[in-house]
Design a protein around this motif. Structure first.
Motif, PDB file in Angstrom:
ATOM      1  N   ALA A 151       0.830  -1.207   0.000  1.00 20.78           N
ATOM      2  CA  ALA A 151       0.000   0.000   0.000  1.00 20.78           C
ATOM      3  C   ALA A 151       0.866   1.260   0.000  1.00 20.78           C
ATOM      4  O   ALA A 151       0.595   2.217  -0.722  1.00 20.78           O
ATOM      5  CB  ALA A 151      -0.933  -0.004   1.214  1.00 20.78           C
ATOM      6  N   GLU A 152       1.931   1.250   0.781  1.00 23.95           N
ATOM      7  CA  GLU A 152       2.831   2.401   0.822  1.00 23.95           C
ATOM      8  C   GLU A 152       3.502   2.617  -0.528  1.00 23.95           C
ATOM      9  O   GLU A 152       3.636   3.752  -1.007  1.00 23.95           O
ATOM     10  CB  GLU A 152       3.883   2.202   1.917  1.00 23.95           C
ATOM     11  N   GLN A 196       2.157   4.511  -7.979  1.00 24.06           N
ATOM     12  CA  GLN A 196       1.213   4.241  -9.047  1.00 24.06           C
ATOM     13  C   GLN A 196      -0.143   4.887  -8.855  1.00 24.06           C
ATOM     14  O   GLN A 196      -0.671   5.520  -9.767  1.00 24.06           O
ATOM     15  CB  GLN A 196       1.022   2.717  -9.188  1.00 24.06           C
ATOM     16  N   GLN A 197      -0.748   4.723  -7.699  1.00 28.11           N
ATOM     17  CA  GLN A 197      -2.153   5.093  -7.532  1.00 28.11           C
ATOM     18  C   GLN A 197      -2.369   5.877  -6.244  1.00 28.11           C
ATOM     19  O   GLN A 197      -2.953   5.362  -5.289  1.00 28.11           O
ATOM     20  CB  GLN A 197      -3.021   3.827  -7.557  1.00 28.11           C
ATOM     21  N   PRO A 198      -1.929   7.122  -6.221  1.00 30.80           N
ATOM     22  CA  PRO A 198      -2.083   7.902  -4.985  1.00 30.80           C
ATOM     23  C   PRO A 198      -3.531   8.209  -4.648  1.00 30.80           C
ATOM     24  O   PRO A 198      -3.840   8.595  -3.522  1.00 30.80           O
ATOM     25  CB  PRO A 198      -1.299   9.190  -5.298  1.00 30.80           C
ATOM     26  N   THR A 199      -4.458   8.050  -5.617  1.00 28.71           N
ATOM     27  CA  THR A 199      -5.866   8.354  -5.352  1.00 28.71           C
ATOM     28  C   THR A 199      -6.621   7.163  -4.774  1.00 28.71           C
ATOM     29  O   THR A 199      -7.765   7.306  -4.343  1.00 28.71           O
ATOM     30  CB  THR A 199      -6.567   8.804  -6.649  1.00 28.71           C
ATOM     31  N   LEU A 200      -6.020   5.967  -4.777  1.00 31.16           N
ATOM     32  CA  LEU A 200      -6.686   4.800  -4.208  1.00 31.16           C
ATOM     33  C   LEU A 200      -6.644   4.837  -2.682  1.00 31.16           C
ATOM     34  O   LEU A 200      -5.755   5.447  -2.086  1.00 31.16           O
ATOM     35  CB  LEU A 200      -6.024   3.512  -4.697  1.00 31.16           C
ATOM     36  N   HIS A 201      -7.590   4.139  -2.089  1.00 24.90           N
ATOM     37  CA  HIS A 201      -7.615   3.980  -0.638  1.00 24.90           C
ATOM     38  C   HIS A 201      -7.463   2.498  -0.316  1.00 24.90           C
ATOM     39  O   HIS A 201      -7.914   1.634  -1.073  1.00 24.90           O
ATOM     40  CB  HIS A 201      -8.920   4.528  -0.066  1.00 24.90           C
ATOM     41  N   SER A 256      -9.721   0.588  -2.930  1.00 27.69           N
ATOM     42  CA  SER A 256     -10.986   1.105  -3.440  1.00 27.69           C
ATOM     43  C   SER A 256     -10.796   2.514  -3.987  1.00 27.69           C
ATOM     44  O   SER A 256      -9.840   3.222  -3.624  1.00 27.69           O
ATOM     45  CB  SER A 256     -12.063   1.125  -2.361  1.00 27.69           C
ATOM     46  N   THR A 257     -11.717   2.899  -4.868  1.00 27.38           N
ATOM     47  CA  THR A 257     -11.774   4.283  -5.301  1.00 27.38           C
ATOM     48  C   THR A 257     -12.322   5.134  -4.168  1.00 27.38           C
ATOM     49  O   THR A 257     -12.852   4.613  -3.177  1.00 27.38           O
ATOM     50  CB  THR A 257     -12.668   4.413  -6.543  1.00 27.38           C
ATOM     51  N   LYS A 258     -12.213   6.429  -4.334  1.00 30.19           N
ATOM     52  CA  LYS A 258     -12.603   7.348  -3.262  1.00 30.19           C
ATOM     53  C   LYS A 258     -14.058   7.178  -2.863  1.00 30.19           C
ATOM     54  O   LYS A 258     -14.403   7.272  -1.675  1.00 30.19           O
ATOM     55  CB  LYS A 258     -12.336   8.783  -3.703  1.00 30.19           C
ATOM     56  N   SER A 275     -10.672  -3.675  -5.574  1.00 26.90           N
ATOM     57  CA  SER A 275      -9.784  -4.688  -6.145  1.00 26.90           C
ATOM     58  C   SER A 275      -8.914  -5.256  -5.041  1.00 26.90           C
ATOM     59  O   SER A 275      -8.779  -4.666  -3.958  1.00 26.90           O
ATOM     60  CB  SER A 275      -8.896  -4.097  -7.247  1.00 26.90           C
ATOM     61  N   SER A 276      -8.338  -6.405  -5.300  1.00 29.88           N
ATOM     62  CA  SER A 276      -7.378  -6.992  -4.358  1.00 29.88           C
ATOM     63  C   SER A 276      -6.172  -6.073  -4.238  1.00 29.88           C
ATOM     64  O   SER A 276      -5.762  -5.430  -5.204  1.00 29.88           O
ATOM     65  CB  SER A 276      -6.945  -8.372  -4.836  1.00 29.88           C
ATOM     66  N   LEU A 277      -5.614  -6.000  -3.042  1.00 30.41           N
ATOM     67  CA  LEU A 277      -4.399  -5.211  -2.834  1.00 30.41           C
ATOM     68  C   LEU A 277      -3.222  -6.045  -3.330  1.00 30.41           C
ATOM     69  O   LEU A 277      -2.539  -6.731  -2.566  1.00 30.41           O
ATOM     70  CB  LEU A 277      -4.250  -4.834  -1.360  1.00 30.41           C
TER      71      LEU A 277
END
Length: 371
Positions: free
Chosen positions: A53-54, A60-65, A85-87, A93-95
């Motif tokens: 996640a870090e 790649q995806q700073p907007t994902l949570h 997840s999206t905001k 999706s799987s991490l």
């Protein structure tokens, strides 16, 4: 959807009183965790998912949570699933990432739930009822079979993701007996050339900054795509060394590192995780010779009984391994949602048209062949 606090629901599921949590997954990973010794880190260790996640936040995806979907029975966590997840909490999706050889539920044996996937997706629906789509990968055949049996508001589409090559080995003699003559002859010839060029091999289970610098020196000169950030591989090398899993192989020519391999060893298994070779020395095949020594080392010293080449169906893997199996992905659609129903209908139509096209092609081929 609030991100600062965990979401919580208490409910009954299959006659069990359970608590569902959706916990934000943040913070830097520790060296060890309560699941560090259970299995490969990408299957059970929360620290793996914290590091991944870090890495995603950094690159790649700073907007994902990022979340841990949890199922608790009284004071015990019995199931967990790391997710992105999206905001708005609608798309999940799987991490996982290119660094992820597999994906599965994090589970304990405290409470046996007949279909843990059904339980976790029910938990997601209870906690986030507006979700419409969730993609999970990479998965094995048995996981896909469980997911396709889910009932209720879910529809599932399965796709091929990758392949996994493995070898079983009770001894070096047995392992090399199964290898093709072409590979063994190549190793013999290239080893002789490398020795005449002043080569040597080192295999390390402990890590230093100097060793990582050598690893990255080779990687930069290899055919590999540049890493978007070194954070995750540096974390994995340090984590695996701290947990006794690291086997870092380096081949030198005149004190210059020209090939490197990062393997992990755990519970009588070895996993070939990262390979790199300086392209200027491709004609000497240092990576091939280094791999042969790594194989001998993990069988002789670590007493492993299986070697896993993880994901990817590169042609050369067949020479080193015994067998392979397919890995899959699954798209899950929540048809209680109008958007989910529309996405499922779109996917169903696409799949149906592809099936019809294949059948038509087969019929035309047979008709031409019969004539």
């Amino acid at each position: 959807m609030k991100r600062s606090k965990a979401l919580k629901v208490e409910t009954m599921f299959n006659n069990f009183k359970l608590t569902f949590f959706l916990q934000p997954l943040h913070g830097l990973p520790e060296t060890l965790s309560d699941t560090a010794n259970a299995n490969w880190p990408w299957q059970q260790d929360i620290n793996w998912f914290l590091a991944l996640a870090e890495f995603k936040r950094l690159t790649q995806q700073p907007t994902l949570h990022f979340f841990l979907l949890e199922v608790w029975s009284e004071h015990t966590r019995c199931l967990a699933l790391p997710l992105c997840s999206t905001k708005d909490g609608r798309y999940w999706s799987s991490l996982t990432d290119v660094y992820s050889p597999s994906f599965n539920i994090i589970s304990s044996t405290t409470l046996i739930i007949a279909n843990p996937w059904q339980c976790l997706l029910h938990a997601l629906t209870q906690l986030q009822p507006n979700w419409v789509y969730c993609q999970l990968s990479p998965l094995r055949q048995e996981q896909i079979q469980q997911l396709t049996k889910l009932n209720g508001c879910l529809r599932t589409h399965v796709f091929e993701h990758s392949e996994n090559w493995l070898a079983n080995c009770s001894s070096n003699q047995e392992y090399w007996h199964k290898r093709p003559g072409q590979l063994k002859n190549t190793i013999k010839r290239k080893r002789a050339k490398l020795l005449s060029s002043g080569s040597r091999i080192e295999i390390h289970s402990q890590l230093t900054d100097e060793l990582m610098l050598k690893y990255w020196q080779v990687y930069q000169q290899s055919w590999k795509q540049p890493e978007t950030d070194r954070y995750f591989i540096n974390w994995l090398a340090n984590y695996s060394a701290a947990n006794g899993m690291l086997r870092l192989g380096l081949l030198f020519i005149d004190e210059q590192p020209v090939a490197c391999q990062l393997w992990l060893v755990h519970h009588s298994k070895a996993a070939i995780y990262k390979l790199a070779q300086d392209q200027a020395f491709d004609n000497l095949s240092p990576g091939t010779v280094l791999m042969a020594d790594m194989v001998n080392y993990v069988i002789d010293i670590d007493k492993v009984t299986s070697i896993d080449f993880l994901t990817g169906n590169d042609n050369y893997k067949a020479m080193w391994m015994d067998f392979n199996f397919k890995l899959y992905g699954a798209e899950l659609f929540n048809i209680n949602s109008l958007t989910g129903r529309w996405l499922w209908s779109k996917q169903w139509l696409k799949t149906t048209l592809k099936t019809i096209a294949r059948q038509m092609h087969h019929l035309i081929f047979r008709a031409r062949h019969d004539n």
